[in-house]
Write an enzyme that holds these catalytic residues in place. Sequence first.
Site: not given
Length: 284
Positions: A52, A57, A82, A115
């Site tokens: 994930d 990120y 996401k 997200h």
Amino acid sequence: MPEQMTLNKPEQIALNDGSAIPQLGLGVWQVDPAITAQVVGWGIQAGYRLIDTAEGYQNEEGVGQAIRTAGVPKGELFITSKLRNGGHQRDAALRAFDETMSKLGIEQLDLFLIHWPVPSQGKYVEAWKALVELRQAGRIKSIGVSNFNLDHLERIIGETGVTPAVNQIELHPRFQQRDIREFHMRHNIRIESWSPLGSGRLLKDPTLEGIARKHRKSVAQVMIRWHLQQGLIVIPKSIHQDRIAANFDVFDFELEAEDIKTIRGMDSPDGRNGPNPATAAFLF
């Protein structure tokens, strides 16, 4: 009674679109991009098949590198990413998805989530329509959301007729979100727990330590096992090889009904660690 699981490996959890997702995966939130490939490689070596990540990120490239070098066929892996909060407008969402796929280096994504809803921005329905479009084009197998409250879910379902396969939300023993689980069950939306260990804040909890001693397991293993027996998808994160392996070593014991009852008593309405989706307005 807790749900029973096949021992030795994670269950495959059926999604409402006919796909299936491994119940236990590896999260890479806050994993330094410089070490992401190594961390994900350790995870795949330990047995994880669900990885994930997210655009926000900034480590999708590391995940892509691990996919290419792990020695496991891509078809055996389940990759989630996401959509960034600043990409809710249709064209921006499509561009952001193209960038995600380029960084991951794959042809089709297993699961793509919005997200955060960012309700003050007012564009999450447009973002959801973009994800529906991408799925219809065959570029994504499954689509879902993250951090959506019930009013957000009701709106996207009502305006598009398309129900998310997954809602990834903060969930752990101190913040169990039981008040929204019935809605998810009724609509066949699977809950995926982020911050499943309470952002590390529960690792020294005396109640959990007592349960862990009884089972000769770590507190982290007890919490992960609790998520699994609740029927939740769970994505613990670590950057340490031994802990990554230990977090996967949860299929040789089961929590007892007494343990489940004790953990249920830990739930707190103010147990949230992360932002509140109703008011979170940050863009990235």
